[in-house]
Design an enzyme around this catalytic site. Structure first.
Site, mmCIF file in Angstrom:
data_model
loop_
_atom_site.group_PDB
_atom_site.id
_atom_site.type_symbol
_atom_site.label_atom_id
_atom_site.label_comp_id
_atom_site.label_asym_id
_atom_site.label_seq_id
_atom_site.Cartn_x
_atom_site.Cartn_y
_atom_site.Cartn_z
ATOM 1 N N GLY A 111 0.849 -1.191 0.000
ATOM 2 C CA GLY A 111 0.000 0.000 0.000
ATOM 3 C C GLY A 111 0.881 1.236 0.000
ATOM 4 N N LEU A 112 0.250 2.361 -0.228
ATOM 5 C CA LEU A 112 0.975 3.625 -0.276
ATOM 6 C C LEU A 112 1.637 3.938 1.065
ATOM 7 C CD1 LEU A 112 -1.812 5.675 -2.079
ATOM 8 C CD2 LEU A 112 0.457 5.181 -3.035
ATOM 9 N N SER A 113 2.621 4.830 1.039
ATOM 10 C CA SER A 113 3.193 5.337 2.281
ATOM 11 C C SER A 113 2.072 5.994 3.091
ATOM 12 C CB SER A 113 4.287 6.358 1.950
ATOM 13 O OG SER A 113 4.777 6.923 3.138
ATOM 14 N N GLY A 114 1.978 5.680 4.358
ATOM 15 C CA GLY A 114 0.935 6.251 5.205
ATOM 16 C C GLY A 114 -0.402 5.537 5.095
ATOM 17 N N SER A 115 -0.454 4.445 4.346
ATOM 18 C CA SER A 115 -1.740 3.740 4.200
ATOM 19 C C SER A 115 -2.099 2.993 5.489
ATOM 20 C CB SER A 115 -1.688 2.767 3.010
ATOM 21 O OG SER A 115 -0.647 1.833 3.176
ATOM 22 N N GLY A 116 -1.083 2.647 6.296
ATOM 23 C CA GLY A 116 -1.358 1.962 7.566
ATOM 24 C C GLY A 116 -0.683 0.607 7.690
ATOM 25 N N LYS A 117 0.216 0.304 6.789
ATOM 26 C CA LYS A 117 0.849 -1.029 6.808
ATOM 27 C C LYS A 117 1.542 -1.313 8.146
ATOM 28 C CE LYS A 117 3.443 -0.023 3.262
ATOM 29 N NZ LYS A 117 2.978 1.373 3.088
ATOM 30 N N SER A 118 2.424 -0.408 8.572
ATOM 31 C CA SER A 118 3.186 -0.664 9.804
ATOM 32 C C SER A 118 2.268 -0.687 11.022
ATOM 33 C CB SER A 118 4.244 0.427 10.023
ATOM 34 O OG SER A 118 5.135 0.467 8.959
ATOM 35 N N SER A 141 6.082 -1.819 -1.847
ATOM 36 C CA SER A 141 6.125 -2.772 -2.982
ATOM 37 C C SER A 141 5.149 -2.339 -4.079
ATOM 38 C CB SER A 141 5.869 -4.208 -2.508
ATOM 39 O OG SER A 141 4.870 -4.344 -1.560
#
Ligand code: ADP
Length: 198
Positions: free
Chosen positions: A33-40, A107
């Site tokens: 997902g985009l940066s800031g999408s919430g992955k981490s 990715s």
């Protein structure tokens, strides 16, 4: 493979024995997902839940890896590909040792994710789309990176001047605009439990 390399995979403790001890099988949940999408945020919440449930869980996360294993790589498409290749190889080592692995990396392209899936093995690879519209990621701007990219201080930023290709058929689609962090993490954990935990 080079003539002088002799892997000993067949002499190592087999995956099946490791999985039997763990009480679950290994596998890789790949968050894109985009940066800031919430992955981490979602991955760390899910990691805590899985760990507290007694599972053998490993989280590979973007900036952690870029500060160590991949600290010689930048953000050109070539370097992004090498970044993901190394991560996928590491994720595979953990998965065959029976771990539940979560990988959280932008990715950005289908090609890069498909390479990760091939390295890991499609039977062990589960794609998770952290599906957050660019406008929301940009509003959150957790690390101030979108503002920098808009000012031209960062070149090739995903979603601004470098492409993000959404997964076409993800195993799990987390629309974070409609979910709390807790609900998103719970959905991920439920999916992992259903797939990997007997
Ligand atoms: P990424 O790892 O994709 O770059 P982060 O997890 O670092 O993204 O940042 C996502 C930000 O969005 C965090 O500040 C998080 O608290 C916030 N956020 C708000 N709602 C959600 C949600 N439903 N799921 C995940 N993150 C959310």
């Amino acid at each position: 493979m080079a003539d002088n390399i002799h892997p000993v995979f067949d002499r190592m403790v087999p995956r099946s024995e490791r999985e039997a001890r763990n009480g679950h099988v290994g596998g890789v949940f790949w968050l894109t997902g985009l940066s800031g999408s919430g992955k981490s945020t979602i991955a760390t919440a899910a990691e805590r839940l899985l760990f507290d449930a007694g599972h053998h869980v490993v989280l590979l996360d973007g900036d952690n890896i870029r500060s160590g294993l991949c600290n010689n790589l930048g953000f050109s498409l070539e370097d992004r590909q090498e970044n993901i290749r190394r991560i996928a190889e590491v994720a595979k080592l953990f998965a065959v040792s029976g771990a539940i692995v979560m990988c959280s990396f932008v990715s950005p392209t289908r090609k890069i994710r498909s390479m990760a899936g091939k390295i890991i093995g499609l039977q062990d690879f589960y794609e998770v789309f952290v599906n957050t519209p660019l406008e929301i990621c940009e509003q959150r701007d957790v690390k101030g990176l979108y503002a920098k990219a808009r000012r031209g201080e960062i070149k090739g930023f995903t979603g601004i001047d470098s492409p993000y290709e959404a997964p076409e058929d993800p195993f799990l689609d987390l629309r974070t605009a409609d979910l709390t962090v807790e609900d998103a993490a719970a959905q991920l954990v439920n999916t992992i439990n259903n797939q990997l935990v007997s």
